[in-house]
Scaffold this motif. Structure first.
Motif, PDB file in Angstrom:
ATOM      1  N   LEU A 234       0.845  -1.195   0.000  1.00 11.94           N
ATOM      2  CA  LEU A 234       0.000   0.000   0.000  1.00 11.94           C
ATOM      3  C   LEU A 234       0.880   1.244   0.000  1.00 11.94           C
ATOM      4  CD1 LEU A 234      -2.382  -1.201   2.857  1.00 11.94           C
ATOM      5  CD2 LEU A 234      -2.757  -1.424   0.398  1.00 11.94           C
ATOM      6  N   VAL A 235       0.447   2.271  -0.718  1.00 10.26           N
ATOM      7  CA  VAL A 235       1.179   3.529  -0.731  1.00 10.26           C
ATOM      8  C   VAL A 235       0.342   4.563   0.016  1.00 10.26           C
ATOM      9  CG1 VAL A 235       2.284   5.305  -2.147  1.00 10.26           C
ATOM     10  CG2 VAL A 235       2.287   2.908  -2.904  1.00 10.26           C
ATOM     11  N   VAL A 236       0.962   5.182   1.011  1.00  6.61           N
ATOM     12  CA  VAL A 236       0.261   6.140   1.867  1.00  6.61           C
ATOM     13  C   VAL A 236       0.995   7.475   1.888  1.00  6.61           C
ATOM     14  CG1 VAL A 236      -0.649   4.301   3.356  1.00  6.61           C
ATOM     15  CG2 VAL A 236       1.487   5.441   3.975  1.00  6.61           C
ATOM     16  N   GLU A 237       0.289   8.465   2.441  1.00  6.71           N
ATOM     17  CA  GLU A 237       0.878   9.776   2.698  1.00  6.71           C
ATOM     18  C   GLU A 237       0.727  10.074   4.178  1.00  6.71           C
ATOM     19  OE1 GLU A 237       0.200  12.823  -0.847  1.00  6.71           O
ATOM     20  OE2 GLU A 237      -1.678  11.962  -0.121  1.00  6.71           O
ATOM     21  N   VAL A 238       1.797  10.535   4.781  1.00 13.67           N
ATOM     22  CA  VAL A 238       1.749  10.965   6.172  1.00 13.67           C
ATOM     23  C   VAL A 238       1.693  12.490   6.166  1.00 13.67           C
ATOM     24  CG1 VAL A 238       2.959  10.997   8.393  1.00 13.67           C
ATOM     25  CG2 VAL A 238       3.030   8.939   6.947  1.00 13.67           C
ATOM     26  N   ASP A 239       0.696  13.018   6.848  1.00 15.03           N
ATOM     27  CA  ASP A 239       0.477  14.468   6.922  1.00 15.03           C
ATOM     28  C   ASP A 239       0.436  15.124   5.539  1.00 15.03           C
ATOM     29  OD1 ASP A 239       0.337  14.219   9.669  1.00 15.03           O
ATOM     30  OD2 ASP A 239       2.385  14.916  10.012  1.00 15.03           O
ATOM     31  N   ARG A 240      -0.063  14.397   4.555  1.00 14.64           N
ATOM     32  CA  ARG A 240      -0.241  14.871   3.179  1.00 14.64           C
ATOM     33  C   ARG A 240       1.046  15.333   2.505  1.00 14.64           C
ATOM     34  NH1 ARG A 240      -6.099  16.946   2.156  1.00 14.64           N
ATOM     35  NH2 ARG A 240      -7.143  16.074   3.946  1.00 14.64           N
ATOM     36  N   ARG A 241       2.211  14.898   3.058  1.00 15.54           N
ATOM     37  CA  ARG A 241       3.462  15.352   2.457  1.00 15.54           C
ATOM     38  C   ARG A 241       4.552  14.287   2.417  1.00 15.54           C
ATOM     39  NH1 ARG A 241       6.801  16.366   6.677  1.00 15.54           N
ATOM     40  NH2 ARG A 241       5.808  16.704   8.662  1.00 15.54           N
TER      41      ARG A 241
ATOM     42  N   ARG B 154       1.023  13.251  12.294  1.00 15.11           N
ATOM     43  CA  ARG B 154      -0.251  13.203  13.009  1.00 15.11           C
ATOM     44  C   ARG B 154      -1.221  12.198  12.400  1.00 15.11           C
ATOM     45  NH1 ARG B 154      -2.298  18.177  15.629  1.00 15.11           N
ATOM     46  NH2 ARG B 154      -4.133  17.690  14.385  1.00 15.11           N
ATOM     47  N   ASN B 155      -1.186  12.047  11.064  1.00 14.37           N
ATOM     48  CA  ASN B 155      -2.105  11.099  10.450  1.00 14.37           C
ATOM     49  C   ASN B 155      -1.517  10.562   9.148  1.00 14.37           C
ATOM     50  OD1 ASN B 155      -2.972  12.807   8.176  1.00 14.37           O
ATOM     51  ND2 ASN B 155      -3.962  14.039   9.742  1.00 14.37           N
ATOM     52  N   ALA B 156      -2.042   9.439   8.742  1.00 21.49           N
ATOM     53  CA  ALA B 156      -1.641   8.809   7.482  1.00 21.49           C
ATOM     54  C   ALA B 156      -2.916   8.380   6.779  1.00 21.49           C
ATOM     55  CB  ALA B 156      -0.740   7.603   7.736  1.00 21.49           C
ATOM     56  N   ARG B 157      -2.851   8.393   5.452  1.00 22.24           N
ATOM     57  CA  ARG B 157      -4.003   7.960   4.663  1.00 22.24           C
ATOM     58  C   ARG B 157      -3.508   7.377   3.352  1.00 22.24           C
ATOM     59  NH1 ARG B 157      -6.737  13.064   1.722  1.00 22.24           N
ATOM     60  NH2 ARG B 157      -4.833  13.912   0.879  1.00 22.24           N
ATOM     61  N   MET B 158      -4.367   6.630   2.702  1.00 24.34           N
ATOM     62  CA  MET B 158      -4.024   6.046   1.418  1.00 24.34           C
ATOM     63  C   MET B 158      -3.786   7.156   0.399  1.00 24.34           C
ATOM     64  SD  MET B 158      -3.942   2.776   1.718  1.00 24.34           S
ATOM     65  CE  MET B 158      -3.907   2.344  -0.009  1.00 24.34           C
ATOM     66  N   MET B 159      -2.792   6.948  -0.448  1.00 27.41           N
ATOM     67  CA  MET B 159      -2.499   7.873  -1.528  1.00 27.41           C
ATOM     68  C   MET B 159      -3.394   7.504  -2.716  1.00 27.41           C
ATOM     69  SD  MET B 159       1.203   8.534  -3.362  1.00 27.41           S
ATOM     70  CE  MET B 159       1.978   9.186  -1.882  1.00 27.41           C
ATOM     71  N   SER B 160      -3.731   8.477  -3.541  1.00 27.28           N
ATOM     72  CA  SER B 160      -4.548   8.175  -4.723  1.00 27.28           C
ATOM     73  C   SER B 160      -3.772   7.217  -5.631  1.00 27.28           C
ATOM     74  CB  SER B 160      -4.888   9.453  -5.493  1.00 27.28           C
ATOM     75  OG  SER B 160      -3.757   9.926  -6.209  1.00 27.28           O
ATOM     76  N   PRO B 161      -4.477   6.312  -6.315  1.00 27.46           N
ATOM     77  CA  PRO B 161      -3.792   5.362  -7.199  1.00 27.46           C
ATOM     78  C   PRO B 161      -2.956   6.068  -8.280  1.00 27.46           C
ATOM     79  CG  PRO B 161      -6.065   4.693  -6.873  1.00 27.46           C
ATOM     80  CD  PRO B 161      -5.913   6.050  -6.240  1.00 27.46           C
ATOM     81  N   GLU B 162      -3.432   7.186  -8.773  1.00 25.66           N
ATOM     82  CA  GLU B 162      -2.707   7.915  -9.812  1.00 25.66           C
ATOM     83  C   GLU B 162      -1.384   8.469  -9.283  1.00 25.66           C
ATOM     84  OE1 GLU B 162      -6.934   7.609 -10.459  1.00 25.66           O
ATOM     85  OE2 GLU B 162      -5.926   8.697  -8.863  1.00 25.66           O
ATOM     86  N   LYS B 163      -1.424   9.074  -8.124  1.00 25.99           N
ATOM     87  CA  LYS B 163      -0.203   9.634  -7.533  1.00 25.99           C
ATOM     88  C   LYS B 163       0.769   8.513  -7.148  1.00 25.99           C
ATOM     89  CE  LYS B 163       1.363  12.995  -4.108  1.00 25.99           C
ATOM     90  NZ  LYS B 163       0.944  13.910  -3.023  1.00 25.99           N
ATOM     91  N   ALA B 164       0.234   7.415  -6.612  1.00 22.76           N
ATOM     92  CA  ALA B 164       1.082   6.282  -6.241  1.00 22.76           C
ATOM     93  C   ALA B 164       1.779   5.713  -7.478  1.00 22.76           C
ATOM     94  CB  ALA B 164       0.247   5.207  -5.549  1.00 22.76           C
ATOM     95  N   ALA B 165       1.046   5.589  -8.586  1.00 19.59           N
ATOM     96  CA  ALA B 165       1.626   5.064  -9.825  1.00 19.59           C
ATOM     97  C   ALA B 165       2.717   6.005 -10.348  1.00 19.59           C
ATOM     98  CB  ALA B 165       0.539   4.870 -10.878  1.00 19.59           C
ATOM     99  N   GLU B 166       2.484   7.298 -10.236  1.00 17.97           N
ATOM    100  CA  GLU B 166       3.475   8.281 -10.691  1.00 17.97           C
ATOM    101  C   GLU B 166       4.773   8.166  -9.880  1.00 17.97           C
ATOM    102  OE1 GLU B 166       3.845  13.063 -10.451  1.00 17.97           O
ATOM    103  OE2 GLU B 166       1.950  12.301 -11.244  1.00 17.97           O
TER     104      GLU B 166
ATOM    105  N   GLY C 171      -0.470  -3.722  -8.850  1.00 16.54           N
ATOM    106  CA  GLY C 171       0.827  -4.255  -9.259  1.00 16.54           C
ATOM    107  C   GLY C 171       1.979  -3.569  -8.539  1.00 16.54           C
ATOM    108  N   THR C 172       1.673  -2.856  -7.451  1.00 13.41           N
ATOM    109  CA  THR C 172       2.709  -2.119  -6.727  1.00 13.41           C
ATOM    110  C   THR C 172       3.601  -3.065  -5.944  1.00 13.41           C
ATOM    111  OG1 THR C 172       1.218  -0.239  -6.526  1.00 13.41           O
ATOM    112  CG2 THR C 172       3.136  -0.251  -5.077  1.00 13.41           C
TER     113      THR C 172
END
Length: 168
Positions: A51-58, A83-95, A103-104
Motif C-alpha cells: 500500500l502507498v500512503v501519505e503521512v500528513d499529506r506530504r 499526526r495522520n496517514a491515509r491512502m495515496m490516490s492510485p494515480e499519484k502512487a503510480a506516478e 501491481g505495486t
C-alpha cells in the motif's frame, strides 16, 4: 521464461533468492491479496499487500502488510513523527512508484519510497509479495524483503477480529 518486471529485475540484481508465481487477477472480485492467497494456496497472513500512503499529506511511504490484516494508520504516522496517514490516490502512487494499482511492489520503484514492513510478516518462513504487475507475486524470505527494500520492520497492522457467532 518467467515474466520480467522492474521488481524482479531489481531482486535479481540484488542477489536475493526468490521465485515468481502468477495468479488470476480479478480487480472486481474483492480483496486482491486474499484472492492471490487462495489462488496460490498460501496462508493469507504470509501473502503481503503493498500500500502507498501519505503521512500528513506530504510524506509518501510504502507499507507491506499481510493481506488479511488491517493497517493502523496512527502507528504509521507516528513512525514519521506525523499526526495522520491515509491512502495515496492510485494515480499519484503510480506516478511515484512506476507501478499501476494492483501491481505495486516495494522492489524497483521509480522513486524509491521508504518501506515499512509489518512485524507480523517476519514470523512467516517465506512471504508472497507483488512482483510489479497485476497477477504476479514473488516468494521470498521476509528477512530478504527487509534487506532488499531497506525496509523498517514495525508493528503497523493487526489481524482482523473474527466475527462473533450470532446468538438466538
Amino acid at each position: 521464461m518467467t515474466k520480467q518486471t522492474k521488481a524482479t529485475e531489481f531482486l535479481t540484481a540484488s542477489g536475493m533468492p526468490f521465485s515468481v508465481h502468477d495468479y488470476e487477477y480479478a480487480p472486481g472480485g474483492g480483496l486482491i491479496g486474499i484472492q492471490a492467497a487462495q489462488s496460490i494456496g498460501a496462508d493469507p497472513g504470509c501473502v503481503l499487500k503493498t500500500l502507498v500512503v501519505e503521512v500528513d499529506r506530504r510524506i509518501p511511504a510504502c507499507l507491506v502488510v499481510p493481506a488479511d490484516h488491517k493497517v493502523n494508520f496512527k502507528k504509521v504516522a507516528a513512525l514519521f513523527d506525523g499526526r495522520n496517514a491515509r491512502m495515496m490516490s492510485p494515480e499519484k502512487a503510480a506516478e511515484l512508484t512506476g507501478f499501476r494499482s494492483g501491481g505495486t511492489s516495494p522492489f524497483g520503484q521509480e522513486h524509491q519510497l521508504p518501506v515499512i514492513l509489518s512485524a507480523d510478516a517476519m514470523a512467516c518462513p517465506h512471504v508472497y509479495i507483488n512482483a510489479g504487475d497485476q497477477g504476479l507475486v514473488v516468494r521470498i524470505a521476509p528477512a530478504d524483503v527487509q534487506k532488499a527494500a531497506n525496509a523498517r520492520v514495525a508493528d503497523i497492522s493487526a489481524a482482523p477480529v473474527p466475527a462473533e457467532p450470532i446468538k438466538n
